[in-house]
Design an enzyme around this catalytic site. Structure first.
Site, PDB file in Angstrom:
ATOM      1  N   LYS A   1      20.985 -25.613  59.046  1.00 16.27           N
ATOM      2  CA  LYS A   1      21.301 -24.546  58.084  1.00 16.27           C
ATOM      3  C   LYS A   1      22.325 -25.032  57.082  1.00 16.27           C
ATOM      4  O   LYS A   1      23.079 -25.981  57.322  1.00 16.27           O
ATOM      5  CB  LYS A   1      21.834 -23.289  58.783  1.00 16.27           C
ATOM      6  CG  LYS A   1      23.126 -23.463  59.615  1.00 16.27           C
ATOM      7  CD  LYS A   1      24.430 -23.429  58.843  1.00 16.27           C
ATOM      8  CE  LYS A   1      25.621 -23.730  59.718  1.00 16.27           C
ATOM      9  NZ  LYS A   1      26.843 -24.058  59.019  1.00 16.27           N
TER      10      LYS A   1
ATOM     11  N   ASP B   1      26.886 -19.575  65.485  1.00 12.52           N
ATOM     12  CA  ASP B   1      25.751 -19.953  64.645  1.00 12.52           C
ATOM     13  C   ASP B   1      24.426 -20.014  65.409  1.00 12.52           C
ATOM     14  O   ASP B   1      23.370 -20.219  64.810  1.00 12.52           O
ATOM     15  CB  ASP B   1      25.980 -21.345  64.019  1.00 12.52           C
ATOM     16  CG  ASP B   1      27.072 -21.342  62.966  1.00 12.52           C
ATOM     17  OD1 ASP B   1      27.526 -20.252  62.570  1.00 12.52           O
ATOM     18  OD2 ASP B   1      27.472 -22.449  62.543  1.00 12.52           O
TER      19      ASP B   1
HETATM   20  O1  C5P Z   1      31.406 -19.883  67.759  1.00 15.09           O
HETATM   21  P1  C5P Z   1      31.603 -21.355  67.795  1.00 15.09           P
HETATM   22  O2  C5P Z   1      31.864 -21.858  69.191  1.00 15.09           O
HETATM   23  O3  C5P Z   1      30.550 -22.127  67.110  1.00 15.09           O
HETATM   24  O4  C5P Z   1      32.939 -21.624  66.971  1.00 15.09           O
HETATM   25  C1  C5P Z   1      33.567 -22.859  66.988  1.00 15.09           C
HETATM   26  C2  C5P Z   1      34.990 -22.687  66.518  1.00 15.09           C
HETATM   27  O5  C5P Z   1      35.011 -22.354  65.134  1.00 15.09           O
HETATM   28  C3  C5P Z   1      35.742 -21.568  67.196  1.00 15.09           C
HETATM   29  O6  C5P Z   1      36.353 -22.010  68.371  1.00 15.09           O
HETATM   30  C4  C5P Z   1      36.773 -21.181  66.140  1.00 15.09           C
HETATM   31  O7  C5P Z   1      37.836 -22.111  66.137  1.00 15.09           O
HETATM   32  C5  C5P Z   1      36.007 -21.402  64.861  1.00 15.09           C
HETATM   33  N1  C5P Z   1      35.383 -20.175  64.332  1.00 15.09           N
HETATM   34  C6  C5P Z   1      36.182 -19.183  63.782  1.00 15.09           C
HETATM   35  N2  C5P Z   1      35.597 -18.053  63.284  1.00 15.09           N
HETATM   36  C7  C5P Z   1      34.259 -17.893  63.299  1.00 15.09           C
HETATM   37  C8  C5P Z   1      33.418 -18.897  63.848  1.00 15.09           C
HETATM   38  C9  C5P Z   1      34.025 -20.030  64.352  1.00 15.09           C
HETATM   39  O8  C5P Z   1      37.402 -19.315  63.747  1.00 15.09           O
HETATM   40  N3  C5P Z   1      33.721 -16.799  62.793  1.00 15.09           N
END
Ligand code: C5P
Length: 298
Positions: free
Chosen positions: A10, A137
């Protein structure tokens, strides 16, 4: 018997980021567009859960329990009371730690592949629920196309796309850690009033019309200053693509892959050649969007 699932990368055509929430995540207005670079995940019966990986950056992919694909298989197995006795092979073409949701794609692919292999036939809503638990994501990797993600990006509303967009992606050497980029965003915005993230009407309308010029004018990524702060050389890549005829250039998600919107396929090829020749990236790839979500191939 084995099942192979193809899952797209993406690009975020809008990534509006709010202030850090008490849980550390950030509220987003995240306009996802699936693009035609794919990973393939194959699930085959095995004595126990096992992961292998092939591709240009395979050595950078963790093959232990921390891998999102392994966690996806375990999550589905746990819900249905089956043994996660599966060999997952990841054929990676999406840049690793590149800001194109490659890890999320593998998780969504593993989920769909295991669901078919084990005959669990989980309802779509349940698959999406598991995806949201795995990462912000991951739900989008399952559905593909284009969607507006709110909350931390996991609450999706499908969006209409009225045409084909031509893209070039410049793959950087090495990855960037998404949490590190968000931390840098927090540092750069400290003491400022970070507005509530809102989807841009101009951008949604450009997508719906398939209008590349209007989309180029509306592309934004609030994580770009943070990615550039951690990787200043990306500014040279962006400039090289703009100079070669791209309508617009931006960092893809948390980077370090950079994305270039082209008016047509010929320009995209020319931009990719110039980027590769510029020495400001490792390689450049052309592709189109939107791309379908996780699809069972066999
Ligand atoms: O959700 P995911 O594990 O992919 O997110 C990875 C990191 O990205 C999270 O631990 C956080 O630090 C950051 N993040 C965030 N806000 C979001 C998505 C991700 O701060 N909406």
């Amino acid at each position: 018997m084995s099942v192979t699932v193809r899952v797209p990368a993406k690009v975020n055509v809008q990534l509006a980021v709010g202030a850090a929430r008490p849980d550390g995540f950030h509220d987003l207005a995240n306009v996802f567009l699936a693009v035609g670079l794919y990973d393939e995940v194959t699930a085959a019966p095995a004595a126990s859960l096992r992961l292998t990986c092939a591709g240009p950056d395979a050595d950078q992919v963790p093959l232990d329990e921390s891998n999102l694909a392994a966690r996806a298989a375990r999550a589905l197995a746990g819900r249905y009371g089956v043994e996660p006795a599966v060999h997952l092979h990841l054929a990676k073409d999406i840049p690793v730690a590149g800001g194109m949701a490659g890890g999320s794609a593998d998780a969504a692919g593993a989920l769909v592949a295991c669901d078919a292999l084990w005959g669990t036939h989980a309802p779509r809503e349940e698959l999406l629920e598991i995806c949201a638990e795995l990462g912000s994501d991951v739900p989008f990797s399952l559905v593909g196309g284009a969607a507006l993600g709110t909350g931390r990006g996991e609450r999706l509303r499908p969006l209409e796309v009225g045409g084909t967009f031509h893209w070039v992606f410049a793959v950087a050497d090495g990855g960037l850690s998404t949490p590190a980029v968000y931390r840098e965003f927090d540092r750069l915005t400290e003491g400022t009033d970070v507005p509530e993230p809102v989807a841009s009407d101009a951008l949604l309308s450009a997508l719906a019309k398939g209008d590349a010029t209007a989309l180029a004018a509306a592309l934004t990524n609030d994580l770009q200053p943070a990615a550039l702060s951690l990787r200043p050389a990306l500014a040279d890549t962006l400039a090289a693509g703009r100079g070669a005829g791209a309508l617009a250039a931006l960092v893809s998600g948390s980077g370090p892959t950079t994305a270039f919107l082209a008016p047509d396929a010929e320009t995209a090829t020319r931009v990719a050649r110039s980027l590769t020749a510029s020495g400001t990236c490792r390689t450049a790839r052309t592709t189109t969007a939107p791309a379908p979500g996780a699809t069972v191939l066999s």
